[in-house]
Design a protein around this motif. Structure first.
Motif, mmCIF file in Angstrom:
data_model
loop_
_atom_site.group_PDB
_atom_site.id
_atom_site.type_symbol
_atom_site.label_atom_id
_atom_site.label_comp_id
_atom_site.label_asym_id
_atom_site.label_seq_id
_atom_site.Cartn_x
_atom_site.Cartn_y
_atom_site.Cartn_z
ATOM 1 N N LEU A 65 26.391 11.655 7.738
ATOM 2 C CA LEU A 65 25.791 10.899 6.647
ATOM 3 C C LEU A 65 26.518 11.231 5.361
ATOM 4 O O LEU A 65 26.591 12.392 4.961
ATOM 5 C CB LEU A 65 24.301 11.225 6.501
ATOM 6 N N GLN A 66 27.057 10.204 4.702
ATOM 7 C CA GLN A 66 27.721 10.350 3.405
ATOM 8 C C GLN A 66 26.750 9.856 2.336
ATOM 9 O O GLN A 66 26.211 8.754 2.444
ATOM 10 C CB GLN A 66 28.993 9.501 3.365
ATOM 11 N N ILE A 67 26.554 10.668 1.294
ATOM 12 C CA ILE A 67 25.529 10.356 0.300
ATOM 13 C C ILE A 67 25.876 11.004 -1.042
ATOM 14 O O ILE A 67 26.581 12.021 -1.080
ATOM 15 C CB ILE A 67 24.145 10.835 0.820
ATOM 16 N N THR A 68 25.383 10.422 -2.123
ATOM 17 C CA THR A 68 25.529 11.028 -3.445
ATOM 18 C C THR A 68 24.315 11.932 -3.703
ATOM 19 O O THR A 68 23.270 11.759 -3.072
ATOM 20 C CB THR A 68 25.585 9.957 -4.549
ATOM 21 N N PRO A 69 24.422 12.871 -4.639
ATOM 22 C CA PRO A 69 23.261 13.718 -4.950
ATOM 23 C C PRO A 69 22.045 12.900 -5.397
ATOM 24 O O PRO A 69 20.906 13.222 -5.026
ATOM 25 C CB PRO A 69 23.757 14.616 -6.088
ATOM 26 N N GLU A 70 22.271 11.845 -6.148
ATOM 27 C CA GLU A 70 21.155 11.037 -6.642
ATOM 28 C C GLU A 70 20.458 10.288 -5.511
ATOM 29 O O GLU A 70 19.225 10.208 -5.478
ATOM 30 C CB GLU A 70 21.656 10.056 -7.712
ATOM 31 N N SER A 71 21.222 9.776 -4.560
ATOM 32 C CA SER A 71 20.620 9.094 -3.419
ATOM 33 C C SER A 71 19.917 10.084 -2.501
ATOM 34 O O SER A 71 18.879 9.767 -1.914
ATOM 35 C CB SER A 71 21.673 8.296 -2.652
ATOM 36 N N LEU A 72 20.464 11.286 -2.389
ATOM 37 C CA LEU A 72 19.801 12.315 -1.590
ATOM 38 C C LEU A 72 18.470 12.693 -2.229
ATOM 39 O O LEU A 72 17.460 12.867 -1.538
ATOM 40 C CB LEU A 72 20.709 13.543 -1.439
ATOM 41 N N GLU A 73 18.434 12.783 -3.543
ATOM 42 C CA GLU A 73 17.186 13.062 -4.254
ATOM 43 C C GLU A 73 16.170 11.962 -3.976
ATOM 44 O O GLU A 73 14.993 12.234 -3.702
ATOM 45 C CB GLU A 73 17.439 13.176 -5.757
ATOM 46 N N GLY A 74 16.609 10.713 -4.030
ATOM 47 C CA GLY A 74 15.717 9.595 -3.732
ATOM 48 C C GLY A 74 15.182 9.655 -2.316
ATOM 49 O O GLY A 74 13.996 9.396 -2.079
ATOM 50 N N LEU A 75 16.028 10.015 -1.379
ATOM 51 C CA LEU A 75 15.601 10.152 0.010
ATOM 52 C C LEU A 75 14.551 11.250 0.155
ATOM 53 O O LEU A 75 13.522 11.066 0.816
ATOM 54 C CB LEU A 75 16.829 10.456 0.884
ATOM 55 N N LEU A 76 14.786 12.381 -0.478
ATOM 56 C CA LEU A 76 13.834 13.496 -0.417
ATOM 57 C C LEU A 76 12.492 13.139 -1.065
ATOM 58 O O LEU A 76 11.437 13.532 -0.567
ATOM 59 C CB LEU A 76 14.429 14.730 -1.093
#
Length: 153
Positions: A65-76
């Motif tokens: 999974l490739q992701i930006t920190p901001e998108s990872l925050e949204g996922l969490l």
């Protein structure tokens, strides 16, 4: 990659955190093609990725999974109940352009996200930092190990 090929993960096996959507998009197609013969799926997740692709990952978490920190925050934040299924067999976290995160607010965000994933999913992935311009390897090693039980990576 060899490890995922020989012993496929039961969730996302590699989490790649990149600083920019453009970098992720550039690498996504090449990685997807490269790993298709090995049956290792590659996913990307950010604001420009269609919801249908994100839904496919949620239904069958696997591969990279490739992701930006901001998108990872949204996922969490938006899908906390999905985190254990997504990451329970997470083996590696790759942080690209690690020098851009060290000593910065985004770096604190990334470390916080990793701690939350480890706690929520019950995993202890190995952390790997990538950088073509890194000059202080000891600082990078310490930064990557922040918050881990080992104190090193």
């Amino acid at each position: 990659m060899t490890e995922l090929y020989e012993r496929p993960s039961k969730s996302v096996g590699i989490l790649y955190i990149g600083p920019l959507k453009a970098l992720i998009n550039d690498q996504f197609e090449r990685l997807k093609d490269l790993l298709s013969e090995g049956n290792i799926p590659v996913w990307h997740w950010h604001g420009d990725v269609p919801q249908a692709e994100k839904t496919k990952l949620m239904k069958n978490p696997s591969g990279v999974l490739q992701i930006t920190p901001e998108s990872l925050e949204g996922l969490l934040m938006n899908r906390p109940n999905a985190i254990p299924a997504l990451f329970h067999d997470l083996r590696y976290v790759i942080i690209d352009e690690v020098h851009a995160f060290m000593g910065a607010d985004r770096g604190i965000q990334v470390l916080s996200e990793l701690a939350r994933i480890e706690r929520m999913a019950g995993c202890t992935p190995r952390r790997v930092g990538l950088s073509a311009t890194l000059s202080d390897y000891d600082a990078a090693t310490s930064w990557l190990a922040a918050g881990t039980q080992q104190g090193w990576m």
